[in-house]
Design a protein around this motif. Structure first.
Motif, PDB file in Angstrom:
ATOM      1  N   ALA A   1       0.808  -1.222   0.000  1.00  0.00           N
ATOM      2  CA  ALA A   1       0.000   0.000   0.000  1.00  0.00           C
ATOM      3  C   ALA A   1       0.842   1.274   0.000  1.00  0.00           C
ATOM      4  O   ALA A   1       0.309   2.377   0.039  1.00  0.00           O
ATOM      5  N   TRP A   2       2.146   1.113  -0.031  1.00  0.00           N
ATOM      6  CA  TRP A   2       3.061   2.257   0.042  1.00  0.00           C
ATOM      7  C   TRP A   2       3.331   2.771  -1.373  1.00  0.00           C
ATOM      8  O   TRP A   2       3.949   2.099  -2.185  1.00  0.00           O
ATOM      9  N   LYS A   3       2.844   3.973  -1.687  1.00  0.00           N
ATOM     10  CA  LYS A   3       3.062   4.583  -2.994  1.00  0.00           C
ATOM     11  C   LYS A   3       3.775   5.912  -2.774  1.00  0.00           C
ATOM     12  O   LYS A   3       3.193   6.853  -2.225  1.00  0.00           O
ATOM     13  N   THR A   4       5.024   5.985  -3.217  1.00  0.00           N
ATOM     14  CA  THR A   4       5.839   7.162  -2.918  1.00  0.00           C
ATOM     15  C   THR A   4       5.289   8.432  -3.542  1.00  0.00           C
ATOM     16  O   THR A   4       5.502   9.518  -3.012  1.00  0.00           O
ATOM     17  N   SER A   5       4.575   8.322  -4.654  1.00  0.00           N
ATOM     18  CA  SER A   5       4.093   9.521  -5.343  1.00  0.00           C
ATOM     19  C   SER A   5       2.779  10.050  -4.782  1.00  0.00           C
ATOM     20  O   SER A   5       2.361  11.161  -5.123  1.00  0.00           O
ATOM     21  N   TRP A   6       2.106   9.275  -3.938  1.00  0.00           N
ATOM     22  CA  TRP A   6       0.825   9.716  -3.392  1.00  0.00           C
ATOM     23  C   TRP A   6       1.028  10.721  -2.269  1.00  0.00           C
ATOM     24  O   TRP A   6       2.042  10.697  -1.559  1.00  0.00           O
ATOM     25  N   GLN A   7       0.029  11.593  -2.083  1.00  0.00           N
ATOM     26  CA  GLN A   7       0.086  12.541  -0.964  1.00  0.00           C
ATOM     27  C   GLN A   7      -0.189  11.844   0.360  1.00  0.00           C
ATOM     28  O   GLN A   7       0.334  12.250   1.397  1.00  0.00           O
ATOM     29  N   SER A   8      -1.002  10.807   0.351  1.00  0.00           N
ATOM     30  CA  SER A   8      -1.250  10.031   1.562  1.00  0.00           C
ATOM     31  C   SER A   8      -0.067   9.112   1.824  1.00  0.00           C
ATOM     32  O   SER A   8       0.733   8.819   0.931  1.00  0.00           O
ATOM     33  N   LEU A   9       0.035   8.646   3.063  1.00  0.00           N
ATOM     34  CA  LEU A   9       1.095   7.708   3.408  1.00  0.00           C
ATOM     35  C   LEU A   9       0.806   6.313   2.856  1.00  0.00           C
ATOM     36  O   LEU A   9       1.703   5.635   2.373  1.00  0.00           O
ATOM     37  N   LEU A  10      -0.457   5.906   2.931  1.00  0.00           N
ATOM     38  CA  LEU A  10      -0.868   4.587   2.457  1.00  0.00           C
ATOM     39  C   LEU A  10      -1.975   4.711   1.421  1.00  0.00           C
ATOM     40  O   LEU A  10      -2.774   5.664   1.456  1.00  0.00           O
ATOM     41  N   SER A  11      -2.032   3.745   0.548  1.00  0.00           N
ATOM     42  CA  SER A  11      -3.142   3.613  -0.389  1.00  0.00           C
ATOM     43  C   SER A  11      -3.997   2.423   0.041  1.00  0.00           C
ATOM     44  O   SER A  11      -3.852   1.914   1.149  1.00  0.00           O
ATOM     45  N   ASN A  12      -4.865   1.968  -0.853  1.00  0.00           N
ATOM     46  CA  ASN A  12      -5.651   0.753  -0.642  1.00  0.00           C
ATOM     47  C   ASN A  12      -6.509   0.786   0.614  1.00  0.00           C
ATOM     48  O   ASN A  12      -6.674  -0.224   1.297  1.00  0.00           O
ATOM     49  N   GLY A  13      -7.047   1.964   0.914  1.00  0.00           N
ATOM     50  CA  GLY A  13      -8.051   2.061   1.967  1.00  0.00           C
ATOM     51  C   GLY A  13      -9.444   2.004   1.360  1.00  0.00           C
ATOM     52  O   GLY A  13      -9.640   2.349   0.186  1.00  0.00           O
ATOM     53  N   THR A  14     -10.396   1.543   2.135  1.00  0.00           N
ATOM     54  CA  THR A  14     -11.796   1.534   1.699  1.00  0.00           C
ATOM     55  C   THR A  14     -12.599   2.377   2.668  1.00  0.00           C
ATOM     56  O   THR A  14     -12.798   1.986   3.824  1.00  0.00           O
TER      57      THR A  14
END
Length: 399
Positions: free
Chosen positions: A351-364
């Motif tokens: 869930a770690w995407k360096t380009s995202w503003q959030s720390l983690l992705s893949n939340g629902t």
């Protein structure tokens, strides 16, 4: 005999071997991303809520929303992280997290008089509770905590034995969600400030009623229970954000583990510990073989893969760490700590995407409303909190 002693010593050593925390917990990107999000907050203030699902850009909400306390709260957690491992040569150590958090929290003060948040004033109180750990005499924070506790207490119905969650057009339809276990903390904090035992009693009644009606015999949970406000009878049990009325929505299950573990922390009431253990065991036993937490444990696997919910995973991590600290059973500390570390290891790297503003992705956020595969501000909050908790217990290092 000597061989038996050696074997025993080896088994004891193995039982204390803990899984490693994922490196992303203490990546320099954590401080950079949180600091950059503070910089993008507009004036008048709005707060991050969820990202889009492709580029990971934050969507902002007005303060009068249930998640608006999480980002200022994250700033306070970063202030704690700075104290634990701040290097004066990097962004973690050079940023004035306390000033940023206090400034952002000011936008929440108007909500102490009137808001549309209802029961979730407990979440809004998080940054003010954090402030009191730094300055117990901060009168602004004291007033905010007491006001939010008063607003939550005003939603209590003594016949039902709960604080109302969602308002309804029919006042006799008294709806309570498992999430509300998380809001009870503000009642305990305010009770300690004011010596108002009534607030503690409300929290205990709510937990007792939730324990009786929200938890199934196998340790799973219903999301929503509807009571008749005049008789106190629970007449309907259902879901709002899960797959079905008979399924187990994973974030709701995690709210429950954390909430009952926290109730045990405050009261030492054995039934709360039993409930937290039972719900945690269900969570662990129903985790898929790849360790990634789905949005609902019972959601179908086909025709498309069911979305993950890293926010449920991060919340469960902190719930397990609380159990590791307070469960007195033999071996419990290592058992729950390992469960937490395994959740981190299985859910953070993918869930770690360096380009995202959030720390983690893949939340629902809400699958029935088609809001999934995003970053979530509360998922990030519990991700940072988990790292801090591991540092405080000397279970990992900052690098």
């Amino acid at each position: 005999m000597k061989l038996q002693i050696i074997a025993l010593k080896i088994s004891i050593l193995v039982s204390h071997v803990l899984a490693a925390a994922p490196a992303q917990l203490f990546s320099p990107l954590v401080a950079q991303k949180v600091h950059n999000t503070f910089k993008l907050l507009p004036n008048p203030l709005q707060f991050p809520h969820t990202t889009d699902s492709t580029k990971g850009a934050w969507g902002l909400v007005d303060p009068n929303w249930w998640t608006s306390g999480f980002f200022p709260g994250t700033g306070y957690l970063m202030n704690t992280r700075k104290a634990l491992c701040g290097d004066p040569t990097n962004e973690l150590g050079t940023t004035d997290w306390l000033a940023l958090s206090r400034s952002a929290s000011n936008a929440l003060l108007s909500l102490t008089d009137k808001n549309g948040i209802g029961h979730d004033v407990g979440f809004i109180s998080f940054p003010f509770i954090e402030e009191l750990t730094i300055n117990p005499n901060n009168q602004t924070a004291i007033n905010a905590v007491n006001r939010f506790a008063g607003l939550l207490a005003a939603r209590f119905n003594s016949v039902v034995g709960c604080t109302r969650s969602w308002d309804t057009s029919d006042p006799t339809d008294f709806q309570v969600i498992i999430d509300n276990m998380m809001n009870l903390e503000v009642l305990f904090v305010s009770a300690a400030l004011t010596r108002n035992k009534t607030l503690e009693n409300i929290a205990i009644r709510h937990a007792d009623t939730t324990q009786a009606n929200h938890i199934r015999s196998d340790g799973s949970s219903w999301h929503v229970v509807e009571y008749n406000s005049t008789t106190g009878v629970a007449f309907k049990k259902r879901t709002a954000q899960g797959y079905s009325d008979s399924s187990t929505w994973t974030r709701g299950q995690a709210w429950g583990v954390y909430g009952f573990a926290n109730m045990y922390r405050h009261t030492q009431k054995a039934s709360y510990l039993d409930t937290a253990r039972k719900m945690a065991t269900y969570f662990i036993n129903n985790t898929p073989s790849d360790g990634v937490i789905p949005w609902d444990f019972n959601a179908p696997l086909t025709p498309t893969p069911r979305p993950a919910d890293t926010s449920a995973a991060m919340l469960a991590v902190n719930a397990f760490l609380m159990l590791a600290q307070y469960d007195p059973a033999a071996g419990a500390k290592d058992k729950w700590t390992n469960a937490a570390l395994q959740l981190l290891g299985n859910n953070v790297p993918f869930a770690w995407k360096t380009s995202w503003q959030s720390l983690l992705s893949n939340g629902t956020s809400n699958k029935p409303s088609n809001n999934f595969n995003t970053g979530l501000v509360y998922g990030d909050y519990y991700f940072v909190l988990a790292g801090n908790e591991l540092l405080k217990r000397n279970l990992t290092t900052c690098s």
